[in-house]
Design a protein around this motif. Structure first.
Motif, short mmCIF file in Angstrom:
data_model
loop_
_atom_site.label_atom_id
_atom_site.label_comp_id
_atom_site.label_asym_id
_atom_site.label_seq_id
_atom_site.Cartn_x
_atom_site.Cartn_y
_atom_site.Cartn_z
N UNK A 42 -28.51 12.06 -3.36
CA UNK A 42 -29.77 11.43 -2.97
C UNK A 42 -30.97 12.10 -3.64
N UNK A 43 -30.92 13.41 -3.77
CA UNK A 43 -32.01 14.12 -4.48
C UNK A 43 -32.08 13.62 -5.92
N UNK A 44 -30.96 13.51 -6.57
CA UNK A 44 -30.94 13.03 -7.95
C UNK A 44 -31.45 11.59 -8.04
N UNK A 45 -31.15 10.81 -6.99
CA UNK A 45 -31.59 9.42 -6.98
C UNK A 45 -33.10 9.29 -6.89
N UNK A 46 -33.75 10.19 -6.19
CA UNK A 46 -35.22 10.16 -6.12
C UNK A 46 -35.81 10.33 -7.51
N UNK A 47 -35.24 11.23 -8.30
CA UNK A 47 -35.68 11.39 -9.69
C UNK A 47 -35.52 10.06 -10.43
#
Length: 630
Positions: free
Chosen positions: A394-399
């Motif tokens: 999910x963190x990577x998805x925000x990027x």
């Protein structure tokens, strides 16, 4: 080939993980069983007679103790034991759910004049079994309305097991759904990119795995994706486009909060004041959700999850007495509901804000994902654990959502493709040396490095059996250590296909119903992604199409490798095709099948060779394309 047992490193990692969790918190076990009216009646079959779903396959979870086997991460084991509790449940007065005979729930509200069904599961067979339980134990009133909470297949796919299409077409049974573009997103997501999405979902949802502690446990937010089921679709007839809109259905008032660009492009929350019952659809469940799905879908906006959950708290937080979801089990009590929504709101807000804080400090997506941890109060709250989304991806998805596909490192902007990179690395380092390093990493429990270094050897030398076997062993241990069931499914599926080769597809998402339900403009998009650009570079094909059942005329042309379409007929067309949508779909996607259509199904006027030329430009998609090998 049989799965292998967990190594001592995996066993130790999973035993240590227990300390991270509030294992003494038992409320979920009481809530997941609360209101049970009847257990699931048993297996159901698909149209071909094969077993599509059998709750007995998950019986070992109910029978086993709380202590997880060494091959299952303990948090996932706990969640899976909860998900194995299936049946028909009374949630509150006049509100019922059938849970865990599918990946999603079916919810029924009993009104004065009929039943309102909220979400219809993924397949017709599961929905039929669920409605039969409702008929037997609750009410035999007719279905008065259907509500889709959002555009995902596991919430509309069973609709024809709930309601007759003629009743919808006649207006007797409305289908209420969010947004002006529901058809576009529901059908587009699951059909236009459906082959790639389905293949990835086989991995993520464990569809290729046996059901046991060395394989598929559950999907985390449901038990399983049923195999070979009938996926149906009926377009909504009543669209919710603004918060505060209300509908009276079967004598009961429903109020809606429109929540687009959250867990789905079109989504809504539902408040039933008479029952003090609330659902936030998939924006609040007993799991952290995906900001970017691993099966593949549009990236979501974590800010919107938080915003709409807070708006829901403002509107109904002080009045709600039960929160029910399309996945997992309900929450009862105003205080408990507020705690759930506040915790999930803050979790999504934290992920969004902290990911962008680190982006602004120059971190790449992977670097940020490796160091971010939820605050202890959020991280130990069970609904924020990663049973669908995970904090890491999910963190990577925000990027991805905010900054796009490039991670900001110049080396990743124009790298060699995987096979070419692999060949160069093997040529430089040597196959024997890479294999030895992979074995060393595996023997020392460094499984992430083992799969990474061996990836080069497998892609450079796909017939290198030793490399594939060691990489499979490493993937398997990573799966056993994964809290997220989709991570587990992906890693264990990778291990299986490295050992046994590509597996046959267990289901498809581009069902006939879904394709025929496409808005006509989207149908041309679907055909367009089948055009082989290099073959069509010099093509000049122009067709008129008369959709006689829809009363619409279109024209489409292929030039310069591209298919375009417009409303209306064109004088430039070489061929005119007239017939019902089903016949025209067959002509566009399978021109060679036109001769086999019933007499009179399709009228052709003009150069029939244009269809032959079109057929020569169309690609076909392998539903079992390779993933872990080139």
């Amino acid at each position: 080939m049989c799965p292998k047992e967990p190594t001592s490193y995996t066993a130790a990692a999973n035993r240590a993980a227990v300390q991270r969790y509030a294992m003494d918190d038992r409320r979920d076990f009481d809530d997941a069983s609360r209101g049970l009216i009847a257990e699931l009646p048993g297996a159901y079959t698909s149209a071909d007679g094969a077993v599509a779903f059998d709750p007995a396959a998950f019986a070992y979870l109910a029978e086993a103790g709380d202590e997880a086997p060494d091959s299952v991460e303990p948090s996932l084991w706990r969640q899976s034991r909860l998900m194995a509790r299936g049946g028909l449940f009374r949630v509150t007065d006049r509100l019922y759910q059938v849970r865990n005979n599918d990946i999603a729930n079916l919810t029924v509200v009993e009104g004065e004049s009929g039943l309102v069904v909220i979400d219809c599961m993924a397949g017709v067979e599961a929905a039929r079994q669920s409605m039969a339980m409702i008929r037997e134990h609750v009410s035999d009133k007719p279905v008065a309305a259907v509500i889709y909470t959002h555009t995902h297949i596991d919430h509309y796919g069973g609709v024809k097991g709930v309601v007759d299409a003629d009743d919808v077409a006649s207006g007797r049974v409305p289908i209420v759904a969010p947004g002006l573009a529901f058809d576009k997103y529901a059908i587009g997501e699951n059909v236009v990119a459906g082959n790639a999405m389905a293949r990835r979902s086989f991995y993520a949802f464990g569809a290729l795995l046996d059901k046991n502690p060395l394989g598929h446990i559950t999907c985390g937010i449901g038990t399983d994706t049923a195999k070979g089921v009938t996926i149906s679709y009926l377009s909504p007839t009543d669209l919710i486009t603004a918060t505060g809109q209300q509908r009276e259905l079967a004598g009961i008032e429903f109020e809606f909060l429109y929540a687009p660009d959250t867990e789905a492009p079109e989504e809504m929350h539902i408040w039933i004041p008479e029952l003090a019952a609330l659902t936030c659809a998939e924006n609040a469940n007993h799991s952290l959700h995906n900001i970017q799905t691993l099966r593949g879908a549009r990236t979501r906006d974590a800010r919107n999850f938080a915003r709409y959950l807070d708006e829901t708290l403002e509107r109904w937080g002080d009045a709600a007495q039960v929160h029910y979801g399309p996945h997992t089990w309900p929450v009862w009590g105003t205080e408990n509901i507020a705690a759930l929504l506040e915790s999930q709101r803050d979790t999504y807000k934290f992920i969004h804000d902290q990911a962008l804080r680190l982006a602004n400090r120059g971190y790449t997506p992977l670097e940020a994902a490796e160091i971010l941890e939820l605050p202890a109060e959020l991280g130990r709250d069970w609904p924020n654990r990663g049973y669908h989304g995970t904090l890491h991806h999910d963190v990577r998805a925000v990027f991805t959502k905010e900054l796009g596909m490039w991670d900001g490192d110049p080396v990743s902007l124009h790298p060699h493709p995987p096979v070419e990179s692999a060949r160069r690395l093997v040529a430089f380092a040597g196959a024997d040396r890479i294999l030895a390093e992979g074995r060393r990493a595996f023997d020392e429990g460094d499984y992430r490095w083992a799969v990474q270094i061996l990836h080069a050897l497998v892609f450079a030398e796909p017939e290198n059996t030793e490399a594939k076997q060691v990489q499979a062993d490493a993937y398997e241990q990573m799966g056993y250590q994964s809290e997220g069931p989709q991570w587990r499914g992906i890693f264990l599926s990778a291990a299986k296909e490295l050992r046994a080769g590509t597996q046959p597809p267990p289901y498809v998402t581009a069902s006939t119903d879904s394709i025929l339900a496409m808005p006509i403009d989207l149908l041309f998009d679907f055909v367009a992604v089948h055009i082989v650009g290099e073959r069509a570079a010099d093509a000049d094909i122009h067709l008129n199409l008369d959709f006689t059942d829809a009363g619409e005329q279109w024209n489409t042309w292929i030039r310069r490798g591209v298919l375009n379409a417009r409303r209306g007929h064109s004088p430039k067309a070489q061929l005119t095709l007239a017939g019902p949508k089903q016949a025209l779909v067959a002509a566009l996607l399978r021109p060679d099948a036109v001769a086999g259509l019933p007499a009179g199904a399709l009228r052709l006027t003009g150069d029939e060779g244009a269809l032959t030329r079109l057929g020569g430009l169309l690609d076909s998609f392998d539903p079992a394309f390779p993933i872990v090998t080139p």
